[in-house]
Design a protein around this motif. Structure first.
Motif, PDB file in Angstrom:
ATOM      1  N   UNK A  86       3.975  10.291  -7.061  1.00 23.18           N
ATOM      2  CA  UNK A  86       4.979  10.565  -8.086  1.00 23.18           C
ATOM      3  C   UNK A  86       4.329  11.037  -9.379  1.00 23.18           C
ATOM      4  N   UNK A  87       3.164  10.489  -9.657  1.00 19.14           N
ATOM      5  CA  UNK A  87       2.477  10.824 -10.906  1.00 19.14           C
ATOM      6  C   UNK A  87       1.689  12.122 -10.847  1.00 19.14           C
ATOM      7  N   UNK A 110      13.474  10.932  -8.930  1.00 14.31           N
ATOM      8  CA  UNK A 110      12.440  11.383  -9.844  1.00 14.31           C
ATOM      9  C   UNK A 110      13.007  12.533 -10.662  1.00 14.31           C
ATOM     10  N   UNK A 111      13.144  12.339 -11.952  1.00 13.20           N
ATOM     11  CA  UNK A 111      13.754  13.366 -12.774  1.00 13.20           C
ATOM     12  C   UNK A 111      12.692  14.133 -13.543  1.00 13.20           C
ATOM     13  N   UNK A 165       0.841  -1.204   0.000  1.00 16.02           N
ATOM     14  CA  UNK A 165       0.000   0.000   0.000  1.00 16.02           C
ATOM     15  C   UNK A 165       0.870   1.246   0.000  1.00 16.02           C
ATOM     16  N   UNK A 166       1.917   1.234   0.823  1.00 16.46           N
ATOM     17  CA  UNK A 166       2.802   2.396   0.892  1.00 16.46           C
ATOM     18  C   UNK A 166       3.448   2.664  -0.466  1.00 16.46           C
ATOM     19  N   UNK A 167       3.870   1.604  -1.139  1.00 13.99           N
ATOM     20  CA  UNK A 167       4.471   1.762  -2.466  1.00 13.99           C
ATOM     21  C   UNK A 167       3.470   2.368  -3.445  1.00 13.99           C
ATOM     22  N   UNK A 168       2.230   1.891  -3.400  1.00 15.73           N
ATOM     23  CA  UNK A 168       1.214   2.400  -4.328  1.00 15.73           C
ATOM     24  C   UNK A 168       0.871   3.851  -4.029  1.00 15.73           C
ATOM     25  N   UNK A 169       0.865   4.218  -2.755  1.00 12.86           N
ATOM     26  CA  UNK A 169       0.631   5.617  -2.390  1.00 12.86           C
ATOM     27  C   UNK A 169       1.738   6.495  -2.963  1.00 12.86           C
TER      28      UNK A 169
END
Length: 251
Positions: A15-16, A66-67, A6-10
């Motif tokens: 990021x998006x 994140x570039x 869940x943390x990764x998906x959050x």
């Protein structure tokens, strides 16, 4: 769904779109608002996000690999330049090297001379940089694109068959106990494939990343042959890492 996933998906959502509401996350992950708020609190404790009214925003997007599409090296450019110069001293003609995705490895690519060299990379910005240097043999693993990097089992399987002499890896955080870590599991397998395959493993991380821990560790410091960082790392921290048996070189 377990909490780590869940943390990764959050983090992926942030990021998006840079910010998100509790209701959006609750709908997307199919869990209660209470669970989302607890997740956000834990991510905030780790310094990955900042809570705002009704949701969250990224805390330090520049530190997560994140570039942005424009001027990806503006943040800490002096530090990245120092680290790149250290890395170049370890690269010779006819080497077979891997450049992991990230802004510091991109700086290494920009400073590479157009010489006989094989470079394996999963970063589309690095690919764009090196394709102009015709004496460098550019090797691009397969996989699917996740922002500026390629990932997936195809890329991992391909890398595991290669004879990589030197791998230069990026990380979100460097910790004496928790090693090298990143915020999401998308790139874990690829990074671990580089670590297990390369004869010599270099970690290239600016001093701002030291002493922190992100969500997922992909390598212990014992798996890294040398840490390359800039001159901004405090001497006390340098000695702490060296006393722990870590080979560290500063700009």
């Amino acid at each position: 769904m377990n909490p780590i996933r869940r943390h990764e998906m959050i983090m992926e959502v942030l990021l998006n779109q840079k910010d998100v509401t509790v209701n959006e996350l609750s709908d997307k992950l199919q869990v209660t608002g209470k669970t989302i708020r607890e997740d956000l609190s834990k991510l905030e404790e780790q310094g990955l996000i900042m809570r705002v009214h009704g949701g969250a925003v990224l805390a330090q997007s520049d530190q997560f690999g994140i570039l942005p599409s424009k001027n990806p090296l503006d943040k800490y450019s002096d530090e990245k330049a120092e680290i790149a110069q250290l890395a170049l001293a370890h690269i010779a003609e006819d080497d077979i090297i891997a450049l992991d995705g990230g802004s510091t490895t991109l700086e290494i690519a920009r400073r590479l001379e157009n010489m006989p060299l094989t470079v394996i990379t999963n970063d589309v910005y690095i690919i764009s940089e090196l394709v102009q240097k015709d004496r460098i043999r550019l090797v691009v693993p397969g996989g699917y694109r996740v922002r500026n990097m390629l990932a997936g089992p195809e890329a991992v399987a391909y890398v595991q068959k290669l004879n990589i002499e030197k791998a230069f890896l990026s990380a979100t955080a460097v910790h004496i106990e928790h090693g090298l870590s990143i915020y999401t599991g998308d790139f874990i397998d690829f990074k671990q494939a580089l670590v297990s395959t390369a004869r010599t493993v270099f970690a290239v991380c600016d001093h701002h990343k030291f002493g922190h821990t992100a969500l997922r560790t992909f390598a212990s410091l014992q798996e890294v042959d040398m840490l390359l960082t800039d001159s901004g790392l405090a001497q006390e921290a340098v000695e702490q890492f060296r006393n722990a048996g870590v080979n560290i070189e500063c700009g």
